[in-house]
Write an enzyme that holds these catalytic residues in place. Structure first.
Site, PDB file in Angstrom:
ATOM      1  N   THR A 383       0.945  -1.202   0.024  1.00  0.00           N
ATOM      2  CA  THR A 383       0.091   0.126   0.168  1.00  0.00           C
ATOM      3  C   THR A 383       0.859   0.928   0.141  1.00  0.00           C
ATOM      4  O   THR A 383       1.684   1.210   0.423  1.00  0.00           O
ATOM      5  CB  THR A 383      -1.042  -0.166   1.056  1.00  0.00           C
ATOM      6  OG1 THR A 383      -1.693  -1.599   1.020  1.00  0.00           O
ATOM      7  CG2 THR A 383      -2.450   1.093   1.838  1.00  0.00           C
ATOM      8  N   THR A 401      -3.716   1.773  -2.768  1.00  0.00           N
ATOM      9  CA  THR A 401      -3.633   0.397  -2.737  1.00  0.00           C
ATOM     10  C   THR A 401      -3.639  -0.478  -4.239  1.00  0.00           C
ATOM     11  O   THR A 401      -4.880  -0.241  -4.415  1.00  0.00           O
ATOM     12  CB  THR A 401      -3.668  -0.581  -1.484  1.00  0.00           C
ATOM     13  OG1 THR A 401      -2.382  -1.605  -0.855  1.00  0.00           O
ATOM     14  CG2 THR A 401      -5.182  -0.277  -0.844  1.00  0.00           C
ATOM     15  N   ASN A 403      -3.214  -3.501  -2.427  1.00  0.00           N
ATOM     16  CA  ASN A 403      -3.411  -4.485  -1.431  1.00  0.00           C
ATOM     17  C   ASN A 403      -2.235  -5.051  -1.319  1.00  0.00           C
ATOM     18  O   ASN A 403      -1.034  -4.740  -1.390  1.00  0.00           O
ATOM     19  CB  ASN A 403      -4.542  -6.092  -2.029  1.00  0.00           C
ATOM     20  CG  ASN A 403      -4.248  -6.367  -0.677  1.00  0.00           C
ATOM     21  OD1 ASN A 403      -4.372  -6.129   0.325  1.00  0.00           O
ATOM     22  ND2 ASN A 403      -5.181  -7.956  -0.545  1.00  0.00           N
ATOM     23  N   ASP A 425      -9.127  -9.006   0.901  1.00  0.00           N
ATOM     24  CA  ASP A 425      -9.696  -8.236   2.329  1.00  0.00           C
ATOM     25  C   ASP A 425     -10.607  -8.661   2.210  1.00  0.00           C
ATOM     26  O   ASP A 425     -11.199  -7.872   3.815  1.00  0.00           O
ATOM     27  CB  ASP A 425      -9.479  -6.844   2.151  1.00  0.00           C
ATOM     28  CG  ASP A 425      -8.068  -5.957   1.753  1.00  0.00           C
ATOM     29  OD1 ASP A 425      -7.367  -6.503   2.983  1.00  0.00           O
ATOM     30  OD2 ASP A 425      -7.700  -4.641   1.590  1.00  0.00           O
ATOM     31  N   SER A 454     -11.108  -2.163   4.463  1.00  0.00           N
ATOM     32  CA  SER A 454      -9.308  -2.265   4.580  1.00  0.00           C
ATOM     33  C   SER A 454      -9.131  -1.785   6.282  1.00  0.00           C
ATOM     34  O   SER A 454     -10.148  -1.475   7.473  1.00  0.00           O
ATOM     35  CB  SER A 454     -10.025  -0.600   3.878  1.00  0.00           C
ATOM     36  OG  SER A 454      -8.342  -0.444   3.837  1.00  0.00           O
ATOM     37  N   SER A 455      -7.373  -1.798   6.027  1.00  0.00           N
ATOM     38  CA  SER A 455      -6.713  -0.884   7.657  1.00  0.00           C
ATOM     39  C   SER A 455      -6.668   0.522   7.138  1.00  0.00           C
ATOM     40  O   SER A 455      -6.005   0.736   7.981  1.00  0.00           O
ATOM     41  CB  SER A 455      -5.501  -2.034   7.848  1.00  0.00           C
ATOM     42  OG  SER A 455      -6.490  -3.139   8.059  1.00  0.00           O
ATOM     43  N   GLY A 475       0.973  -0.813   4.972  1.00  0.00           N
ATOM     44  CA  GLY A 475       1.366  -1.773   6.049  1.00  0.00           C
ATOM     45  C   GLY A 475       0.222  -2.862   6.433  1.00  0.00           C
ATOM     46  O   GLY A 475       0.204  -3.505   7.495  1.00  0.00           O
ATOM     47  N   GLY A 476      -0.738  -3.058   6.126  1.00  0.00           N
ATOM     48  CA  GLY A 476      -1.596  -4.099   5.853  1.00  0.00           C
ATOM     49  C   GLY A 476      -2.929  -3.189   7.305  1.00  0.00           C
ATOM     50  O   GLY A 476      -2.704  -2.560   7.749  1.00  0.00           O
TER      51      GLY A 476
END
Ligand code: GLY
Length: 571
Positions: A383, A401, A403, A425, A454-455, A475-476
């Site tokens: 991302t 992103t 992903n 996701d 999403s984060s 960073g997910g």
């Protein structure tokens, strides 16, 4: 066509190595550049994952653009010079604060295609097949980035053709790849061959090396179609046809109707106070950050963090348990609120935070119920986050992103851009971890048109009603905890922006039940945490955090993360 943008820059004498084309470059030379980590300035700043993208953003500011103009130019440039994550085939979120004091949140997250279904990644025996949700044509959600940019444009001062042209020139004439980029492209050659129906420019026989020129003619043509035809240059006409053809060649399911119906959405930005002094503005669902960041801040608000200090046993223990509690809620409750009823106001209330903190034992490590666990990749660079600030006080924070690195690894034949693998996701099966080890259930199950959780947590912190911090990271699942830690590092622990960005970070996400800590964390604290009962997993790096801090008198400090080639630029 050579842009005025580049004509304004004096021609250089240096001829790029391996390049037949003499590139313009006084301020910006696409063949000779390096990353810069910190800038102090008073007019405006840009931080992004690539030096060329940051420099292009600042040139736009100098030419009279505002922070939105700079963000758009940076975003297009990243799609060319940072193909692992910069994109037009993915999606993301923008959070902004305008000079007039208006909060803005734009959701350009990908959505599930109309033909998607809840069990589409299960085999005949009901087993999850993550390879299909993480790679190739079927892993792709309907891209949102271009629609997002057109919503951002509503706040811009300069015309699209000016903002997109530097990216077109870079795609058409090429730029020199960096050492890490060469390494990354080399490591993906096998995957690129496997998941493409037509070999893209990223594939070649001899290995990439630093200074090699990456020319992306197909991408240049796609960008030109966007410049000429606007949104229709991507979601209709030739580009849409190329996407649909690609889907048909690779058994994907995105249709022309999916592309035509895609819309970026104006959301109401999340707005929560911290310690009665700061206003934290961030992205609502489908970004989990909009729930988890206020929840975690509420949980620590009454704790004496300043006394504990950065990196102390007490602060790491407290923050770990807070992260564990928040991520347990993520797995159970969070998903696209347009499709699933999420108890947002409860989760973000102080009362709920207080209730949850009753589970915190200041002397003991907690334990997560062992339902399912997964492992989180050591590095998460897939991302990308960038941010801009201008002298009028506009602040823009964008995370976007594909992903995974290079998304699905599939490039649209003839159109030159990577497609995302954002479908992973979603929760492809209840309790089965995604590539970040995150589990989910009904709230984040696949449904046609739904947006996957999403984060990404692009954030702006106000003090006295004015932008004080602009922050975000890739960073997910570690994104939200890194933003949380960066905010506490500066506000509670008194770290400088540079230390807050570069000092080691850690992460807990409920499952798997472990703290992931960067290797340079104080070994004595790691030993004491183990002694308390924590399982620790060391990792080389967490995220790539970018920060712009604005102090009174418009004193701006912009910092790019030491972990990558991230670059702070300003004037
Ligand atoms: N694909 C990473 C995220 O949206 O959180």
């Amino acid at each position: 066509m050579v842009s005025r943008f580049f004509l304004n820059i004096v021609l250089v004498v240096l001829i790029a190595q391996n390049s037949a084309t003499a590139q313009p470059g006084n301020n910006i030379d696409p063949f000779h550049y390096s990353s810069r980590k910190k800038v102090e300035c008073t007019h405006g700043a840009v931080v992004s994952a690539h030096p060329l993208a940051s420099d292009i953003g600042v040139e736009i500011l100098k030419e009279g653009g505002n922070a939105f103009d700079a963000a758009i130019a940076t975003q297009f440039a990243l799609a060319v010079v940072y193909p692992a994550a910069g994109n037009i085939g993915g999606g993301g979120f923008m959070v902004a604060r305008t000079a007039e004091g208006k909060n803005v949140a734009i959701d350009f997250r990908e959505k599930a295609p109309g033909k998607a279904s809840r069990d589409m990644y299960l085999d005949a025996n009901g087993n999850a097949q993550p390879d299909r949700s993480q790679n190739g044509h079927l892993s792709t959600g309907v891209p949102g980035s271009v629609a997002g940019i057109f919503k951002e444009l509503l706040f811009a001062k300069l015309p699209l053709k000016k903002l997109i042209q530097p990216a077109i020139d870079l795609a058409e004439n090429g730029f020199a790849v960096t050492e890490p980029q060469a390494r990354s492209l080399n490591s993906e050659q096998g995957e690129f061959r496997k998941y493409n129906t037509e070999l893209p420019v990223f594939v070649r026989e001899k290995p990439w090396k630093k200074g090699d020129t990456l020319v992306q003619k197909d991408l240049a043509q796609t960008l030109i179609r966007i410049r000429e035809n606007g949104l229709a240059g991507f979601y209709q006409g030739e580009t849409a046809k190329l996407i649909i053809d690609e889907m048909q060649r690779g058994n994907g399911i995105i249709t022309g109707a999916d592309l035509l119906s895609y819309q970026a959405i104006d959301r109401e930005a999340v707005n929560s106070t911290y310690r009665n002094v700061y206003m934290v503005i961030t992205m609502p669902l489908p970004s989990s950050g909009g729930v988890l960041l206020p929840l975690m801040l509420n949980m620590v608000e009454e704790q004496p963090l300043t006394n504990y200090g950065y990196g102390s046993l007490k602060s790491v223990h407290l923050m770990t348990e807070v992260e564990r509690l928040a991520y347990a809620d993520r797995a159970k409750y969070l998903g696209d609120k347009d499709y699933y009823e999420v108890p947002i106001s409860t989760l973000t209330s102080r009362r709920y935070a207080k209730e949850r903190m009753k589970l915190f034992d200041p002397d003991k490590a907690g334990t997560s119920e062992k339902i399912q666990s997964g492992s989180i990749p050591a590095e998460s660079k897939q991302t990308t986050h960038f941010e801009t600030y201008d002298q009028d006080g506009n602040a823009v924070s964008i995370t976007t992103t594909l992903n995974n690195s290079y998304g699905s690894k599939t490039v649209v034949g003839g159109a030159g851009f990577f497609l995302n693998d954002e479908m992973d996701d979603f929760s492809i099966k209840p309790g089965v971890p995604n590539m970040y080890g995150a589990v989910g259930g009904d709230a984040n199950a696949i449904a046609p048109g739904k947006r996957m959780l999403s984060s990404m947590t692009p954030t702006i912190v106000l003090k006295g009603g004015k932008p004080f911090l602009i922050v975000g990271t890739p960073g997910g699942t570690t994104i939200t905890t890194s933003v949380f830690q960066t905010v506490l590092d500066i506000i509670d622990f008194g770290l400088t922006p540079q230390d807050a960005v570069n000092k080691p970070k850690f992460h807990h996400q409920w499952l798997p039940d472990e703290i992931i800590m960067e290797r340079d964390f104080n070994p004595a604290i790691i030993e004491q945490l183990k002694h308390m009962g924590y399982k620790i997993r060391l990792t080389s790096e967490i995220g790539r955090t970018e920060v712009i801090e604005i102090l009174s008198g418009n004193r701006i400090t912009a910092v790019g993360d030491k972990r990558g080639e991230d670059t702070a630029a300003g004037y």
